[in-house]
Motif scaffolding. Structure first.
Motif, PDB file in Angstrom:
ATOM      1  N   ASP A 252       0.706  -1.275  -0.067  1.00 22.10           N
ATOM      2  CA  ASP A 252       0.038  -0.014   0.025  1.00 22.10           C
ATOM      3  C   ASP A 252       0.960   1.414  -0.075  1.00 22.10           C
ATOM      4  OD1 ASP A 252      -2.076  -1.535   0.113  1.00 22.10           O
ATOM      5  OD2 ASP A 252      -2.624  -1.255   2.154  1.00 22.10           O
TER       6      ASP A 252
ATOM      7  N   GLU B 264       2.618   1.562  -3.396  1.00 18.92           N
ATOM      8  CA  GLU B 264       1.622   2.116  -4.333  1.00 18.92           C
ATOM      9  C   GLU B 264       1.278   3.715  -4.050  1.00 18.92           C
ATOM     10  OE1 GLU B 264      -1.686   1.913  -7.229  1.00 18.92           O
ATOM     11  OE2 GLU B 264      -0.049   0.718  -6.704  1.00 18.92           O
ATOM     12  N   ARG B 265       1.141   4.016  -3.155  1.00 20.57           N
ATOM     13  CA  ARG B 265       1.099   5.376  -2.722  1.00 20.57           C
ATOM     14  C   ARG B 265       2.126   6.247  -3.387  1.00 20.57           C
ATOM     15  NH1 ARG B 265       2.854   9.567   0.290  1.00 20.57           N
ATOM     16  NH2 ARG B 265       4.488   8.205   1.171  1.00 20.57           N
ATOM     17  N   ARG B 266       3.506   5.588  -3.334  1.00 22.59           N
ATOM     18  CA  ARG B 266       4.531   6.538  -3.753  1.00 22.59           C
ATOM     19  C   ARG B 266       4.547   6.221  -5.407  1.00 22.59           C
ATOM     20  NH1 ARG B 266       9.171   6.636   0.087  1.00 22.59           N
ATOM     21  NH2 ARG B 266       8.529   6.412   2.078  1.00 22.59           N
TER      22      ARG B 266
ATOM     23  N   THR C  22       2.063   5.838  -7.427  1.00 18.76           N
ATOM     24  CA  THR C  22       0.841   6.611  -8.251  1.00 18.76           C
ATOM     25  C   THR C  22       1.063   8.065  -8.695  1.00 18.76           C
ATOM     26  OG1 THR C  22      -0.829   5.445  -6.582  1.00 18.76           O
ATOM     27  CG2 THR C  22      -1.470   7.493  -7.879  1.00 18.76           C
ATOM     28  N   GLY C  23       0.949   7.945 -10.112  1.00 21.64           N
ATOM     29  CA  GLY C  23       1.348   9.362 -10.843  1.00 21.64           C
ATOM     30  C   GLY C  23       2.584   9.526 -11.276  1.00 21.64           C
ATOM     31  N   ARG C  24       3.453   8.339 -11.189  1.00 18.12           N
ATOM     32  CA  ARG C  24       4.789   8.565 -11.393  1.00 18.12           C
ATOM     33  C   ARG C  24       5.159   7.452 -12.248  1.00 18.12           C
ATOM     34  NH1 ARG C  24       7.491  11.594  -7.858  1.00 18.12           N
ATOM     35  NH2 ARG C  24       9.478  10.631  -8.629  1.00 18.12           N
TER      36      ARG C  24
ATOM     37  N   HIS D 266      -3.335  -2.727  -6.543  1.00 21.51           N
ATOM     38  CA  HIS D 266      -2.086  -1.844  -6.746  1.00 21.51           C
ATOM     39  C   HIS D 266      -1.877  -1.554  -8.222  1.00 21.51           C
ATOM     40  CE1 HIS D 266      -1.750  -4.029  -2.783  1.00 21.51           C
ATOM     41  NE2 HIS D 266      -1.563  -2.908  -2.374  1.00 21.51           N
TER      42      HIS D 266
ATOM     43  N   ALA E 257      -0.968   1.236  -9.789  1.00 20.08           N
ATOM     44  CA  ALA E 257       0.135   1.593 -10.024  1.00 20.08           C
ATOM     45  C   ALA E 257       1.638   0.748 -10.273  1.00 20.08           C
ATOM     46  CB  ALA E 257       0.580   3.178  -9.319  1.00 20.08           C
TER      47      ALA E 257
END
Length: 203
Positions: A135, A138-140, A142-144, A179, A181
């Protein structure tokens, strides 16, 4: 250089990928700490792979230390930022990924214990670690395109090795569904020659 490694070790694979990305020549010495006649304890007193014997005769272990040593050789591509605090941030990503691998390995070992001694609570505990680390990654992600900065880093490589190990040893664990991303990142990483050429044997 000589790299002592098991072909199925995700930690050793991480180092093999780094060596491939940098184009550094080395001799792969295939050995497993679990074999009766293993040479690993004579190289690494902890009895673990990977271990790297440098051209100067010095031995480095384990994988984060070896990865750090390879960066000191100043060979492109550089997989750690030059700015110290940014390098620490990439090492934090590496630690998250290695933590997934640690938990996944622990689950494998627990599952191989005799059924009467096997602990479902321990497996659940390790599964929880994996879920929380996924998780966070995935946060890190996202969008990259990459987990840190504008290029491939040790953090990406460690993450790819961890996710591939989940696929290898825990194929029923569907980490991709929640997940997306990370799934996209993994698809990009798994298509790189360094990942393709180090794919472990099945079994």
């Amino acid at each position: 250089m000589k790299l002592f490694a098991s072909l199925t070790s995700p930690y050793a694979r991480k180092i093999r990928i780094i060596l491939a990305e940098k184009g550094l020549p080395f001799e792969l010495v295939v050995d497993s700490p679990w074999e009766v006649n293993t040479r690993i304890p004579s190289v690494n007193p902890l009895g673990k792979v990977p271990a790297l014997l440098t051209n100067g005769g010095e031995v480095f272990f384990d994988s984060p230390v070896i990865a750090g040593y390879l960066e000191t050789l100043n060979v492109s591509p550089h997989l750690l930022p030059r700015e110290p605090i940014e390098a620490v941030r990439v090492r934090q990503i590496e630690a998250l990924a290695d933590g997934i691998t640690d938990a996944a390995v622990a689950m494998v070992l627990e599952s191989r214990r005799p059924e009467a001694k096997r602990s479902d609570d321990e497996i659940a505990h390790q599964t929880g670690k994996i879920g929380r680390a996924l998780d966070e990654l995935e946060r890190r992600a996202t969008g990259r395109h990459w987990l840190h900065g504008d290029g491939l880093s040790i953090g990406d490589i460690a993450t790819g090795a961890a996710l591939a190990y989940l696929d290898l040893r825990h194929p029923d664990y569907d980490w991709r569904a929640a997940h997306p991303a990370l799934a996209a990142l993994a698809a990009r990483l798994f298509a790189r020659p360094s990942f393709i050429d180090t794919k472990p044997p099945v079994g």
